[in-house]
Design a protein around this motif. Structure first.
Motif, mmCIF file in Angstrom:
data_model
loop_
_atom_site.group_PDB
_atom_site.id
_atom_site.type_symbol
_atom_site.label_atom_id
_atom_site.label_comp_id
_atom_site.label_asym_id
_atom_site.label_seq_id
_atom_site.Cartn_x
_atom_site.Cartn_y
_atom_site.Cartn_z
ATOM 1 N N GLY A 321 0.778 -1.231 0.000
ATOM 2 C CA GLY A 321 0.000 0.000 0.000
ATOM 3 C C GLY A 321 0.803 1.271 0.000
ATOM 4 N N SER A 322 2.135 1.185 -0.091
ATOM 5 C CA SER A 322 2.965 2.388 -0.106
ATOM 6 C C SER A 322 4.040 2.262 -1.165
ATOM 7 C CB SER A 322 3.605 2.623 1.266
ATOM 8 O OG SER A 322 4.432 1.535 1.621
ATOM 9 N N VAL A 323 4.494 3.421 -1.650
ATOM 10 C CA VAL A 323 5.542 3.455 -2.671
ATOM 11 C C VAL A 323 6.890 3.233 -1.995
ATOM 12 C CG1 VAL A 323 6.678 4.861 -4.422
ATOM 13 C CG2 VAL A 323 4.200 5.007 -4.119
ATOM 14 N N PRO A 324 7.664 2.243 -2.456
ATOM 15 C CA PRO A 324 8.960 1.989 -1.817
ATOM 16 C C PRO A 324 9.976 3.067 -2.161
ATOM 17 C CG PRO A 324 8.664 0.554 -3.711
ATOM 18 C CD PRO A 324 7.359 1.285 -3.532
ATOM 19 N N ASP A 325 10.988 3.191 -1.326
ATOM 20 C CA ASP A 325 12.070 4.127 -1.599
ATOM 21 C C ASP A 325 12.928 3.624 -2.755
ATOM 22 O OD1 ASP A 325 11.270 5.701 0.558
ATOM 23 O OD2 ASP A 325 12.547 4.598 1.974
ATOM 24 N N GLY A 326 13.661 4.526 -3.366
ATOM 25 C CA GLY A 326 14.598 4.144 -4.418
ATOM 26 C C GLY A 326 14.078 4.404 -5.803
ATOM 27 N N ASN A 327 14.931 4.144 -6.779
ATOM 28 C CA ASN A 327 14.574 4.353 -8.176
ATOM 29 C C ASN A 327 13.718 3.210 -8.698
ATOM 30 O OD1 ASN A 327 16.067 6.767 -8.367
ATOM 31 N ND2 ASN A 327 17.955 5.636 -8.762
ATOM 32 N N GLY A 328 13.222 3.406 -9.881
ATOM 33 C CA GLY A 328 12.430 2.376 -10.521
ATOM 34 C C GLY A 328 10.944 2.547 -10.268
ATOM 35 N N ALA A 329 10.169 1.629 -10.868
ATOM 36 C CA ALA A 329 8.711 1.710 -10.812
ATOM 37 C C ALA A 329 8.131 0.580 -9.971
ATOM 38 C CB ALA A 329 8.135 1.668 -12.229
ATOM 39 N N PHE A 330 8.814 0.239 -8.888
ATOM 40 C CA PHE A 330 8.355 -0.867 -8.052
ATOM 41 C C PHE A 330 7.125 -0.470 -7.239
ATOM 42 C CE2 PHE A 330 12.770 -1.904 -8.877
ATOM 43 C CZ PHE A 330 12.702 -3.268 -9.140
ATOM 44 N N TYR A 331 6.243 -1.449 -7.050
ATOM 45 C CA TYR A 331 5.106 -1.275 -6.152
ATOM 46 C C TYR A 331 4.805 -2.636 -5.542
ATOM 47 C CZ TYR A 331 1.019 0.924 -4.135
ATOM 48 O OH TYR A 331 0.115 1.464 -3.248
ATOM 49 N N PRO A 332 4.586 -2.706 -4.235
ATOM 50 C CA PRO A 332 4.446 -4.010 -3.598
ATOM 51 C C PRO A 332 3.103 -4.669 -3.886
ATOM 52 C CG PRO A 332 4.046 -2.272 -2.000
ATOM 53 C CD PRO A 332 4.510 -1.594 -3.262
#
Length: 450
Positions: A321-332
């Motif tokens: 439910g939250s945007v992770p830190d760091g680059n890229g377009a990751f989402y859990p």
């Protein structure tokens, strides 16, 4: 349509520039359309068996370059290499299927005072607009069916994976005569110029509902549209909740939820809610141990906006439910409990790794909720009751109903979306019917002469 500009592609994994490509200009689009129209008669006249042999050769060439293509797919879209390679091989299998089916595609005949026979003929110039989420497999289905039935094709791959489209073109073009298959790099402007042309006889599009509706407004051609979906999963109270949760996770999280028939909304019988949610959360955490990025940051932000709206309206994020830190377009992988039908995540297409769960008190209530909405792509029901399975497939207003498995199906299976999800067959032998038009011939015997 404006002058040429460039498409930049950034890696979904680290946001670094992958490369850029110039889009086709208006004169280039016009020239491609003219070339296609001029190539149409000669390719239509090629015997069906020879066209089938060319499509079979294309399948072989695709298998030889499977790893190369998978690498580019992974680089541009973030889809893991092994999964991307499976998509390439699925595309090769589809080409092989149409290489066999095309030459035996046939009409019908009727015998009366004269003989009537119905002959399938190619429609002519086909524009294929293909997506980024499974770019090789989807393209091969449309291109293979169109080419084997004698059409010439203009292919515009998604602007999110143009290098993939060009490499596919390099592999396939060697198997067909010059001008029969052309690939154009471009964005929505190029697509709009293609579909609005009077030189086009059929437009086949796999993508968003908004794009599909714009195509329908702009084009006078025959349309095959597989658009967005908001596929429900209905979980009955008589199934093993741990097994059902594994099916839900597979449907919602595979390819980061970026599959046309991903599970988008879950209706769960409250009698098994606790063990189901516990197991679903456990599966989500397993997926998050080895995350896959979404296609780009823009799409990631769209997915997160739906999650945020749901939480603001009372949903609970049990995992993710939250945007992770760091680059890229990751989402859990995210599990949302306490969802209700008015939330965007329940009534709009999300196309991300989100499993929103709404509790229902009965199968009847769940089925009614699953039948709601404007989309009509697919739906799944998990139940041990034959009565409930029968009711589900009869009442769900979708093109494909899956019972006790979120993915799978027979080889060569067809699919025909409904409602806002599109129109026309997009797979199977029936796609050959869509790619052709029928000429009826009345063959009589002359009379009156001795």
């Amino acid at each position: 349509m404006t002058a040429m500009h460039a498409i930049d592609v950034h890696s979904p994994r680290d946001s670094q520039l992958v490369g850029w490509l110039p889009t086709a200009t208006a004169p280039e689009v016009s020239a491609a359309l003219a070339t296609a129209r001029s190539a149409r008669p000669a390719w239509a006249a090629v015997p069906a068996a020879e066209r089938g042999a060319a499509v079979r050769e294309a399948a072989t060439a695709l298998r030889h370059r499977a790893s190369d293509l998978a690498t580019v797919v992974e680089t541009e879209t973030g889809r893991p290499f092994a999964s991307a390679r499976e998509g390439v091989l699925a595309g090769a299998s589809t080409l092989e299927q149409y290489a066999e089916l095309g030459p035996v595609h046939r009409g019908r005949s009727l015998l009366g005072s004269a003989v009537d026979f119905m002959v399938p003929e190619p429609r002519g110039v086909v524009v294929a607009l293909t997506p980024w989420n499974d770019p090789i497999a989807v393209a091969c289905g449309l291109l293979g069916a169109a080419l084997v039935t004698g059409n010439v094709v203009l292919h515009k791959p998604s602007e999110r994976c143009p290098h993939t489209g060009l490499l596919l073109a390099t592999v396939l073009h060697q198997c067909f005569p010059a001008r029969v298959l052309q690939t154009l790099v471009g964005d929505g402007e190029v697509g709009a110029a293609l579909v609005s042309s009077s030189d086009v006889d059929l437009v086949a599009h796999v993508g968003s509902t908004a794009a599909g509706r714009a195509i329908a407004r702009a084009s006078s051609a025959k349309l095959l549209l597989e658009n967005g979906g908001n596929d429900p999963l209905l979980v009955d109270d008589d199934v093993d909740p741990v097994w059902a949760a594994s099916q839900a996770a597979l449907g919602a999280f595979t390819n980061a939820g970026q599959i046309c028939t991903s599970v988008e909304r879950i209706y769960l019988h409250k009698a098994i809610a606790a063990p189901f949610l516990d197991a679903l959360c456990a599966r989500a955490r397993e997926w998050n141990a080895d995350p896959q990025p979404l296609v780009d940051v823009r799409h990631r932000d769209f997915v997160h906006s739906q999650v945020g709206d749901a939480i603001a309206a009372g949903a609970s994020a049990l995992v993710g439910g939250s945007v992770p830190d760091g680059n890229g377009a990751f989402y859990p992988a995210t599990v949302l409990a306490d969802c209700v039908g008015a939330m965007r995540v329940m009534c709009e297409e999300t196309f991300g790794p989100i499993a929103p769960v709404q509790l229902v008190s009965s199968f009847d209530e769940g089925l009614a909720e699953a039948c709601s909405g404007e989309y009509g792509l697919a739906a799944t029901v998990l139940t041990s009751s034959m009565e409930h399975a029968q009711r589900a497939w009869r009442e769900l207003p979708v093109g494909t109903v899956k019972v006790n498995a979120v993915f799978g199906g027979a080889p060569g299976g067809a699919a025909q979306p409904r409602g806002a999800s599109g129109t026309g067959f997009g797979y199977g032998p029936e796609l050959l019917d869509e790619m052709t038009t029928t000429k009826v011939v009345h063959l009589g015997v002359p009379t009156g002469r001795s």
